[in-house]
Design a protein around this motif. Structure first.
Motif, PDB file in Angstrom:
ATOM      1  N   MET A  17       0.812  -1.188   0.000  1.00 32.96           N
ATOM      2  CA  MET A  17       0.000   0.000   0.000  1.00 32.96           C
ATOM      3  C   MET A  17       0.866   1.267   0.000  1.00 32.96           C
ATOM      4  SD  MET A  17      -3.430   0.506   2.144  1.00 32.96           S
ATOM      5  CE  MET A  17      -2.926   1.223   3.656  1.00 32.96           C
ATOM      6  N   PHE A  18       2.067   1.192   0.587  1.00 35.27           N
ATOM      7  CA  PHE A  18       2.959   2.349   0.634  1.00 35.27           C
ATOM      8  C   PHE A  18       3.992   2.326  -0.477  1.00 35.27           C
ATOM      9  CE2 PHE A  18       1.686   1.964   5.157  1.00 35.27           C
ATOM     10  CZ  PHE A  18       0.948   3.128   5.195  1.00 35.27           C
ATOM     11  N   ASP A  62      -5.389  14.492   4.595  1.00 35.23           N
ATOM     12  CA  ASP A  62      -5.493  13.754   3.327  1.00 35.23           C
ATOM     13  C   ASP A  62      -5.082  12.296   3.503  1.00 35.23           C
ATOM     14  OD1 ASP A  62      -6.365  16.026   2.031  1.00 35.23           O
ATOM     15  OD2 ASP A  62      -4.420  16.471   1.098  1.00 35.23           O
ATOM     16  N   PHE A  63      -3.984  12.060   4.234  1.00 29.22           N
ATOM     17  CA  PHE A  63      -3.507  10.698   4.437  1.00 29.22           C
ATOM     18  C   PHE A  63      -4.472   9.912   5.321  1.00 29.22           C
ATOM     19  CE2 PHE A  63      -0.261   7.592   6.114  1.00 29.22           C
ATOM     20  CZ  PHE A  63      -0.116   6.912   4.919  1.00 29.22           C
ATOM     21  N   HIS A  64      -5.030  10.566   6.321  1.00 29.86           N
ATOM     22  CA  HIS A  64      -6.025   9.946   7.203  1.00 29.86           C
ATOM     23  C   HIS A  64      -7.234   9.489   6.370  1.00 29.86           C
ATOM     24  CE1 HIS A  64      -9.127   9.872  10.438  1.00 29.86           C
ATOM     25  NE2 HIS A  64      -8.103   9.480  11.189  1.00 29.86           N
ATOM     26  N   ALA A  65      -7.719  10.370   5.506  1.00 32.16           N
ATOM     27  CA  ALA A  65      -8.865  10.044   4.652  1.00 32.16           C
ATOM     28  C   ALA A  65      -8.517   8.926   3.668  1.00 32.16           C
ATOM     29  CB  ALA A  65      -9.326  11.294   3.895  1.00 32.16           C
ATOM     30  N   TRP A  66      -7.297   8.945   3.117  1.00 31.39           N
ATOM     31  CA  TRP A  66      -6.861   7.919   2.168  1.00 31.39           C
ATOM     32  C   TRP A  66      -6.853   6.542   2.833  1.00 31.39           C
ATOM     33  CZ3 TRP A  66      -2.356   4.836   1.751  1.00 31.39           C
ATOM     34  CH2 TRP A  66      -2.188   4.217   0.515  1.00 31.39           C
ATOM     35  N   ASN A  95     -10.146   1.184   3.946  1.00 31.93           N
ATOM     36  CA  ASN A  95     -10.688   0.362   5.034  1.00 31.93           C
ATOM     37  C   ASN A  95      -9.651  -0.021   6.074  1.00 31.93           C
ATOM     38  OD1 ASN A  95     -13.379   0.339   4.043  1.00 31.93           O
ATOM     39  ND2 ASN A  95     -12.730  -1.157   2.514  1.00 31.93           N
ATOM     40  N   VAL A  96      -8.681   0.865   6.301  1.00 30.59           N
ATOM     41  CA  VAL A  96      -7.681   0.676   7.347  1.00 30.59           C
ATOM     42  C   VAL A  96      -8.257   1.239   8.648  1.00 30.59           C
ATOM     43  CG1 VAL A  96      -5.367   1.353   8.116  1.00 30.59           C
ATOM     44  CG2 VAL A  96      -5.774   0.786   5.714  1.00 30.59           C
ATOM     45  N   GLU A  97      -8.029   0.515   9.754  1.00 32.88           N
ATOM     46  CA  GLU A  97      -8.484   1.007  11.056  1.00 32.88           C
ATOM     47  C   GLU A  97      -7.578   2.156  11.483  1.00 32.88           C
ATOM     48  OE1 GLU A  97      -8.929  -0.520  15.677  1.00 32.88           O
ATOM     49  OE2 GLU A  97      -8.737  -2.012  14.087  1.00 32.88           O
ATOM     50  N   PRO A 151      -2.580  -4.932   8.828  1.00 33.44           N
ATOM     51  CA  PRO A 151      -3.493  -6.087   8.773  1.00 33.44           C
ATOM     52  C   PRO A 151      -3.336  -7.080   9.932  1.00 33.44           C
ATOM     53  CG  PRO A 151      -2.630  -5.654   6.595  1.00 33.44           C
ATOM     54  CD  PRO A 151      -1.865  -4.762   7.545  1.00 33.44           C
ATOM     55  N   ASP A 152      -2.152  -7.090  10.589  1.00 33.79           N
ATOM     56  CA  ASP A 152      -1.940  -7.993  11.721  1.00 33.79           C
ATOM     57  C   ASP A 152      -2.286  -7.351  13.059  1.00 33.79           C
ATOM     58  OD1 ASP A 152      -1.015 -10.155  10.150  1.00 33.79           O
ATOM     59  OD2 ASP A 152       0.971  -9.224  10.042  1.00 33.79           O
ATOM     60  N   GLY A 153      -2.769  -6.101  13.034  1.00 37.36           N
ATOM     61  CA  GLY A 153      -3.154  -5.423  14.264  1.00 37.36           C
ATOM     62  C   GLY A 153      -2.042  -4.634  14.924  1.00 37.36           C
ATOM     63  N   ASN A 154      -0.863  -4.548  14.279  1.00 37.31           N
ATOM     64  CA  ASN A 154       0.228  -3.743  14.835  1.00 37.31           C
ATOM     65  C   ASN A 154      -0.105  -2.263  14.702  1.00 37.31           C
ATOM     66  OD1 ASN A 154       2.244  -5.843  15.434  1.00 37.31           O
ATOM     67  ND2 ASN A 154       2.188  -6.166  13.225  1.00 37.31           N
ATOM     68  N   LEU A 155       0.168  -1.509  15.763  1.00 39.86           N
ATOM     69  CA  LEU A 155      -0.078  -0.073  15.738  1.00 39.86           C
ATOM     70  C   LEU A 155       1.080   0.640  15.065  1.00 39.86           C
ATOM     71  CD1 LEU A 155      -1.850   2.328  16.639  1.00 39.86           C
ATOM     72  CD2 LEU A 155      -0.493   2.372  18.747  1.00 39.86           C
ATOM     73  N   LEU A 156       0.761   1.496  14.108  1.00 32.55           N
ATOM     74  CA  LEU A 156       1.732   2.348  13.427  1.00 32.55           C
ATOM     75  C   LEU A 156       1.248   3.782  13.556  1.00 32.55           C
ATOM     76  CD1 LEU A 156       2.112   0.124  10.264  1.00 32.55           C
ATOM     77  CD2 LEU A 156       3.745   0.322  12.137  1.00 32.55           C
ATOM     78  N   GLY A 157       2.120   4.728  13.314  1.00 31.83           N
ATOM     79  CA  GLY A 157       1.741   6.122  13.464  1.00 31.83           C
ATOM     80  C   GLY A 157       2.067   6.943  12.236  1.00 31.83           C
TER      81      GLY A 157
END
Length: 106
Positions: free
Chosen positions: A1-2, A60-64, A69-71, A91-97
């Motif tokens: 995705m990135f 913009d990135f938050h909306a993207w 469908n990313v949490e 997708p594995d539930g790891n928190l990223l910022g």
């Protein structure tokens, strides 16, 4: 995705790169250990990621991400300085910022 590029791929490891100067690579290794990529700030109880991605436009990135469908967490921007960020889960539930704070050399 990135749009990361595979720099190296072994049987149980891989190195991913962004192909931009001043940004880190991501080294993935198969492991049986389960450790998160986050920590809790004991001053305010907020859980932070140890990895923050940079963007000049948080909204913009938050909306993207939401469109994909990313949490995602709430968008937090300091009204006095304009700096801020938000968290999201892979997708594995790891928190990223994500942050709009640009550091020297980036």
């Amino acid at each position: 995705m990135f749009e990361l590029k595979i720099h190296f791929k072994g049987d149980k490891n891989a190195m991913l790169i962004f192909e931009s100067k001043g940004v880190p690579s991501i080294f993935l290794v198969e492991t049986e250990e389960q450790q998160g990529l986050s920590f809790k700030n004991t001053n305010n109880e907020i859980v932070h990621s140890v990895i923050d991605f940079y963007t000049p436009s948080l909204s913009d990135f938050h909306a993207w991400l939401k469109d994909k469908n990313v949490e995602v967490g709430s968008l937090n921007i300091d009204p006095n300085h304009g700096f801020g960020g938000f968290g999201f889960k892979d997708p594995d539930g790891n928190l990223l910022g994500v942050t709009n704070v640009l550091h020297p050399g980036q």
